[in-house]
Design a protein around this motif. Structure first.
Motif, PDB file in Angstrom:
ATOM      1  N   GLY A 105       0.520  -1.042  -0.093  1.00 50.49           N
ATOM      2  CA  GLY A 105      -0.005  -0.186   0.048  1.00 50.49           C
ATOM      3  C   GLY A 105       1.054   1.148   0.421  1.00 50.49           C
ATOM      4  N   MET A 106       0.721   2.099  -0.117  1.00 47.28           N
ATOM      5  CA  MET A 106       0.764   3.546  -0.079  1.00 47.28           C
ATOM      6  C   MET A 106       1.021   4.370   1.680  1.00 47.28           C
ATOM      7  SD  MET A 106       2.214   5.118  -2.496  1.00 47.28           S
ATOM      8  CE  MET A 106       2.931   6.972  -2.215  1.00 47.28           C
ATOM      9  N   ASN A 107       2.316   4.975   1.795  1.00 54.73           N
ATOM     10  CA  ASN A 107       1.833   4.913   3.180  1.00 54.73           C
ATOM     11  C   ASN A 107       3.369   5.839   3.523  1.00 54.73           C
ATOM     12  OD1 ASN A 107       4.012   2.215   4.316  1.00 54.73           O
ATOM     13  ND2 ASN A 107       2.565   1.322   3.436  1.00 54.73           N
ATOM     14  N   ARG A 108       3.880   6.077   5.081  1.00 60.34           N
ATOM     15  CA  ARG A 108       5.129   7.212   4.945  1.00 60.34           C
ATOM     16  C   ARG A 108       6.362   6.001   4.668  1.00 60.34           C
ATOM     17  NH1 ARG A 108       3.770  10.001  10.359  1.00 60.34           N
ATOM     18  NH2 ARG A 108       6.559  10.600   9.997  1.00 60.34           N
ATOM     19  N   LEU A 109       5.727   4.726   5.074  1.00 57.76           N
ATOM     20  CA  LEU A 109       7.215   3.698   5.178  1.00 57.76           C
ATOM     21  C   LEU A 109       7.352   3.888   3.616  1.00 57.76           C
ATOM     22  CD1 LEU A 109       9.470   2.718   7.037  1.00 57.76           C
ATOM     23  CD2 LEU A 109       7.422   0.733   7.161  1.00 57.76           C
ATOM     24  N   VAL A 110       6.112   3.285   2.760  1.00 58.79           N
ATOM     25  CA  VAL A 110       6.520   2.834   1.354  1.00 58.79           C
ATOM     26  C   VAL A 110       7.199   4.699   1.050  1.00 58.79           C
ATOM     27  CG1 VAL A 110       5.675   2.398  -0.887  1.00 58.79           C
ATOM     28  CG2 VAL A 110       5.456   1.036   1.032  1.00 58.79           C
ATOM     29  N   VAL A 111       6.596   5.496   1.424  1.00 54.79           N
ATOM     30  CA  VAL A 111       7.250   6.846   0.660  1.00 54.79           C
ATOM     31  C   VAL A 111       8.441   6.982   0.953  1.00 54.79           C
ATOM     32  CG1 VAL A 111       6.783   9.189   0.736  1.00 54.79           C
ATOM     33  CG2 VAL A 111       5.015   7.565   0.486  1.00 54.79           C
ATOM     34  N   ARG A 112       8.862   6.481   2.028  1.00 57.44           N
ATOM     35  CA  ARG A 112      10.488   6.458   2.846  1.00 57.44           C
ATOM     36  C   ARG A 112      11.376   5.654   1.534  1.00 57.44           C
ATOM     37  NH1 ARG A 112      11.243   6.513   9.415  1.00 57.44           N
ATOM     38  NH2 ARG A 112      10.476   8.318   9.440  1.00 57.44           N
ATOM     39  N   GLN A 113      10.863   4.373   2.624  1.00 56.52           N
ATOM     40  CA  GLN A 113      12.348   3.279   0.779  1.00 56.52           C
ATOM     41  C   GLN A 113      12.123   3.638  -0.493  1.00 56.52           C
ATOM     42  OE1 GLN A 113       9.765  -0.076   1.662  1.00 56.52           O
ATOM     43  NE2 GLN A 113      11.072  -0.626   3.592  1.00 56.52           N
ATOM     44  N   ALA A 114      11.453   4.319  -0.653  1.00 55.47           N
ATOM     45  CA  ALA A 114      11.078   4.863  -2.363  1.00 55.47           C
ATOM     46  C   ALA A 114      12.246   6.063  -2.304  1.00 55.47           C
ATOM     47  CB  ALA A 114       9.768   5.170  -2.767  1.00 55.47           C
ATOM     48  N   THR A 115      11.852   7.209  -1.298  1.00 51.85           N
ATOM     49  CA  THR A 115      12.768   9.081  -1.569  1.00 51.85           C
ATOM     50  C   THR A 115      14.309   7.535  -0.931  1.00 51.85           C
ATOM     51  OG1 THR A 115      10.927   9.025  -0.704  1.00 51.85           O
ATOM     52  CG2 THR A 115      12.928  10.448  -0.215  1.00 51.85           C
ATOM     53  N   GLU A 116      13.823   7.551  -0.376  1.00 52.53           N
ATOM     54  CA  GLU A 116      15.359   7.035   0.183  1.00 52.53           C
ATOM     55  C   GLU A 116      16.319   5.930  -1.112  1.00 52.53           C
ATOM     56  OE1 GLU A 116      17.549   7.141   2.980  1.00 52.53           O
ATOM     57  OE2 GLU A 116      16.464   7.263   4.868  1.00 52.53           O
ATOM     58  N   ALA A 117      15.195   5.534  -1.261  1.00 49.97           N
ATOM     59  CA  ALA A 117      16.416   4.743  -2.423  1.00 49.97           C
ATOM     60  C   ALA A 117      16.106   5.752  -3.925  1.00 49.97           C
ATOM     61  CB  ALA A 117      15.224   3.358  -3.355  1.00 49.97           C
ATOM     62  N   LEU A 118      15.669   6.887  -3.949  1.00 50.36           N
ATOM     63  CA  LEU A 118      15.791   7.240  -5.151  1.00 50.36           C
ATOM     64  C   LEU A 118      16.995   8.654  -4.466  1.00 50.36           C
ATOM     65  CD1 LEU A 118      14.620   9.113  -7.677  1.00 50.36           C
ATOM     66  CD2 LEU A 118      13.683  10.675  -6.093  1.00 50.36           C
ATOM     67  N   ALA A 119      17.066   8.669  -3.102  1.00 52.76           N
ATOM     68  CA  ALA A 119      17.940   9.277  -2.438  1.00 52.76           C
ATOM     69  C   ALA A 119      19.372   9.354  -3.703  1.00 52.76           C
ATOM     70  CB  ALA A 119      18.142  10.246  -1.392  1.00 52.76           C
ATOM     71  N   THR A 120      19.560   7.719  -2.953  1.00 53.02           N
ATOM     72  CA  THR A 120      21.232   6.586  -3.517  1.00 53.02           C
ATOM     73  C   THR A 120      21.232   6.635  -4.487  1.00 53.02           C
ATOM     74  OG1 THR A 120      20.445   5.449  -1.129  1.00 53.02           O
ATOM     75  CG2 THR A 120      22.031   4.698  -2.865  1.00 53.02           C
ATOM     76  N   TRP A 121      20.176   6.624  -5.614  1.00 53.55           N
ATOM     77  CA  TRP A 121      20.290   6.465  -6.832  1.00 53.55           C
ATOM     78  C   TRP A 121      20.889   8.141  -7.448  1.00 53.55           C
ATOM     79  CZ3 TRP A 121      18.763   9.643 -11.598  1.00 53.55           C
ATOM     80  CH2 TRP A 121      19.615   7.945 -12.551  1.00 53.55           C
ATOM     81  N   LEU A 122      20.435   9.081  -7.006  1.00 53.08           N
ATOM     82  CA  LEU A 122      20.576  10.688  -7.565  1.00 53.08           C
ATOM     83  C   LEU A 122      22.695  10.313  -6.599  1.00 53.08           C
ATOM     84  CD1 LEU A 122      17.354  12.305  -6.025  1.00 53.08           C
ATOM     85  CD2 LEU A 122      18.305  11.758  -8.673  1.00 53.08           C
ATOM     86  N   ARG A 123      22.697   9.807  -5.830  1.00 45.42           N
ATOM     87  CA  ARG A 123      23.594   9.741  -5.642  1.00 45.42           C
ATOM     88  C   ARG A 123      24.885   9.414  -6.474  1.00 45.42           C
ATOM     89  NH1 ARG A 123      24.498  14.555  -2.941  1.00 45.42           N
ATOM     90  NH2 ARG A 123      23.256  14.812  -0.795  1.00 45.42           N
ATOM     91  N   GLN A 124      24.686   8.534  -6.877  1.00 50.34           N
ATOM     92  CA  GLN A 124      25.177   7.626  -7.534  1.00 50.34           C
ATOM     93  C   GLN A 124      25.483   8.012  -9.533  1.00 50.34           C
ATOM     94  OE1 GLN A 124      23.320   4.056  -7.704  1.00 50.34           O
ATOM     95  NE2 GLN A 124      23.921   3.376  -5.953  1.00 50.34           N
ATOM     96  N   HIS A 125      24.422   9.164  -9.589  1.00 51.53           N
ATOM     97  CA  HIS A 125      24.293   9.235 -10.848  1.00 51.53           C
ATOM     98  C   HIS A 125      23.595  10.974 -10.110  1.00 51.53           C
ATOM     99  CE1 HIS A 125      22.312   5.459 -11.332  1.00 51.53           C
ATOM    100  NE2 HIS A 125      23.399   5.496 -12.594  1.00 51.53           N
ATOM    101  N   PRO A 126      25.364  11.926 -10.368  1.00 50.63           N
ATOM    102  CA  PRO A 126      24.931  13.038  -9.905  1.00 50.63           C
ATOM    103  C   PRO A 126      24.820  14.220 -11.045  1.00 50.63           C
ATOM    104  CG  PRO A 126      27.495  12.718 -10.060  1.00 50.63           C
ATOM    105  CD  PRO A 126      26.410  11.637  -9.522  1.00 50.63           C
ATOM    106  N   GLY A 127      23.268  15.075 -10.768  1.00 48.76           N
ATOM    107  CA  GLY A 127      23.536  15.738 -12.569  1.00 48.76           C
ATOM    108  C   GLY A 127      23.653  17.192 -12.186  1.00 48.76           C
ATOM    109  N   GLU A 128      23.145  18.549 -12.878  1.00 45.64           N
ATOM    110  CA  GLU A 128      23.833  19.824 -12.841  1.00 45.64           C
ATOM    111  C   GLU A 128      23.892  20.142 -11.357  1.00 45.64           C
ATOM    112  OE1 GLU A 128      22.043  21.672 -15.564  1.00 45.64           O
ATOM    113  OE2 GLU A 128      21.130  20.066 -16.490  1.00 45.64           O
ATOM    114  N   THR A 129      22.498  20.045 -10.908  1.00 44.80           N
ATOM    115  CA  THR A 129      22.235  20.666  -9.897  1.00 44.80           C
ATOM    116  C   THR A 129      21.903  19.326  -8.318  1.00 44.80           C
ATOM    117  OG1 THR A 129      20.440  20.838  -9.322  1.00 44.80           O
ATOM    118  CG2 THR A 129      21.162  22.430 -10.565  1.00 44.80           C
TER     119      THR A 129
END
Length: 569
Positions: free
Chosen positions: A66-90
């Motif tokens: 389901g959609m809940n705060r823990l799922v959102v937290r996990q998705a955002t942590e994963a996205l943050a990790t991916w962004l650190r591995q693929h740095p962009g302009e900002t």
């Protein structure tokens, strides 16, 4: 609750639930999970939400499915990790949300995680349309955008949509493979750790970010810049479908000089329960009834229906004395003709228009008439906006339109509404009143390129094996004719180009007449869909041609239903 190996991966339900309860920051969903019986718990833990159309979507409830705060937290942590591995302009991340159940808490959770991970978060103020988020992500050269929305899904659902940076063509567009799978792989790591000082059970609400207010203002200003200002005597009937697009759409229309706007009051304010519609999707039968009634009563010139997050736009007009909503293909051809007619050659030397493999073919004829390039992509705007350089317009039959790709690399219902009114104003004359513009413009296209009629048939089933069986049957025993006209079959699963997908196209041609059925499984629902088209050659008798096309479409629907259900023809 048992403690056996009850999960698909062989793990214990008890162990999984315990780990989830330890990690869940929300006391409400922890209590919800504890109160469930064994069967309900097993269903919640049968599998996690998976990335579909640019993100996650599902019912608001406790547990990994389901959609809940823990799922959102996990998705955002994963996205943050991916962004650190693929740095962009900002290191900027833009976060917005609609007005659905849970949206405020989910957006705050995502912002909290991103700030803790060191990103510069621009939080959009108040519930906001999805295209505002897409515009801000592109305009700010952000590393990512997160939109909390379930678009036009039922009231119980919410979602998490991801936009990424990149080169100019892809900046601010929905994420595509392999990024979605890579982020999902990080999410698959089991939850660990109880809420602590860094991840509090109550997510703090940050102070209002002025950059968020500026983002909304810049989005509205861009629409006026693109489609102009000045008085336009066009009367508009508008519904926001209980979503977040009402006030921004009125502001955009007024900024562009359209001040005569009547709204469906009962559907104007955001309401997460969508009380006046069975399904908050302008395409659904009956969803636009209140809008069409308003248009009739107020003698409007055009009717506009936005979906709940305002990224899609349906258009209604009066035809032969009767108000009805146009199909996405009808609006797409009209807008392509209008936008190509008003694209300066010095601005775009070789304009490109794109649509999907399941959309109609009239827009291709329009492009040929204007000397513009044309492209087809797989379904979804994540593919459409990447169709190529020089893109000036993209649309899909499901009432999604990208009318200003330089500013928003996604479908945009509010900008589309202004573009449609711009079309009506541009073609209004002493001989063509505003209320007749869309009908006459459609007849003009039919006279020039022939009548094109599109439709759709779907078959819903709880047995996913049935969907597989239909696709297998189509491939192993492909129809040799449509309505007694010899047909050819294109199995997209065997293609080795960008149109490789699970779809089968059946096309028949005879004396300039073209019949087509494309069958594919739905990407978001348990059903299989057939997309239909009847295309007839140009004929001065447009009314007669439309009547013949309608008869052929009725017969083609019967054929398509037989193909989907396996009934004998």
């Amino acid at each position: 609750m048992t403690d056996g190996t009850d999960l698909p991966d062989g793990g214990s339900v008890v162990d999984a639930v315990h780990a989830w309860l330890v990690a869940d920051p929300d006391p409400a969903t922890r209590a919800e999970l504890i109160a469930l019986d064994d069967d309900q718990v097993a269903e919640r833990f049968s599998g996690p939400l998976r990335f579909g159309t640019a993100g996650l979507r599902g019912p608001v409830r406790a547990g990994p499915s389901g959609m809940n705060r823990l799922v959102v937290r996990q998705a955002t942590e994963a996205l943050a990790t991916w962004l650190r591995q693929h740095p962009g302009e900002t290191e900027t991340v833009v976060i917005g949300r609609d007005a659905r159940h849970g949206s405020d808490a989910f957006a705050a959770e995502a912002a909290s995680v991103m700030r803790r991970r060191g990103f510069d978060v621009v939080a959009l103020p108040d519930p906001t349309p999805t295209p505002v988020l897409a515009h801000a992500t592109r305009a700010l050269h952000a590393a990512a955008g997160i939109m909390i929305t379930a678009s036009h899904n039922p009231p119980a659902d919410n979602g998490y949509k991801v936009y990424l940076g990149g080169d100019d063509r892809a900046r601010g567009a929905q994420l595509i493979p392999p990024a979605d799978a890579e982020i999902e792989a990080v999410m698959d790591a089991p939850p660990a750790g109880a809420p602590d000082d860094d991840t509090p059970s109550t997510t703090p609400t940050p102070t209002r970010d002025p950059r968020g207010d500026e983002a909304v203002d810049r989005y509205l200003a861009r629409i006026v810049e693109r489609f102009g200002a000045g008085p336009r005597p066009v009367r508009v009937a508008l519904t926001a479908m209980h979503g977040v697009g009402g006030a921004p759409a009125v502001a955009a229309l007024r900024g562009a000089g359209i001040t005569d706007v009547g709204v469906v009051e009962e559907q104007f304010a955001p309401d997460a329960d969508f009380p006046t519609v069975a399904f908050p999707n302008p395409e659904e039968p009956g969803a636009a009834d209140m809008l069409l009634d308003l248009a009739r009563r107020t003698e409007a010139d055009v009717a506009i229906a936005l979906d709940p997050d305002a990224d899609r736009c349906a258009v209604g007009t009066e035809i032969d004395g009767t108000w009805r909503m146009l199909t996405g293909d009808e609006t797409g051809a009209l807008l392509a003709d209008h936008l190509l007619s008003h694209t300066a050659s010095d601005a775009v030397a070789s304009p490109l228009v794109a649509t999907t493999i399941v959309s109609g073919s009239l827009v291709e004829r329009v492009c040929e008439h204007h000397g513009a390039r044309f492209a087809r992509t797989l379904t979804g705007f994540k593919w459409l906006v990447r169709a190529g350089d020089g893109l000036v317009y993209a649309y899909e039959e499901a009432i999604g339109h990208c009318v200003d790709p330089d500013a928003v690399r996604d479908k945009d219902g509010i900008a589309t509404a202004v573009a449609v009114v711009d079309l009506v104003a541009a073609r209004t004359s002493a001989d063509t009143p505003a209320r007749q513009v869309l009908s006459r413009a459609s007849d003009d296209l039919a006279a020039r390129h022939g009548v094109h009629v599109t439709g759709q048939v779907s078959h819903r089933t709880d047995d996913l094996a049935e969907i597989t069986a239909v696709m297998t049957r189509l491939r192993s025993a492909s129809p040799t004719a449509l309505l007694d006209t010899p047909a050819t079959v294109d199995d997209h699963a065997t293609r080795d180009d960008g149109l490789h997908t699970d779809a089968v196209a059946i096309t028949a041609r005879d004396d300039g007449r073209r019949l087509r059925i494309i069958v594919r499984p739905s990407g978001t629902e348990p059903k299989i869909k057939a997309y239909l088209e009847v295309a007839l050659p140009p004929d001065p008798d447009v009314a007669g041609s439309r009547s013949r096309a309608a008869d052929l479409m009725a017969r083609l629907r019967t054929t398509a239903t037989e193909l989907l259900t396996g009934a004998p023809s």
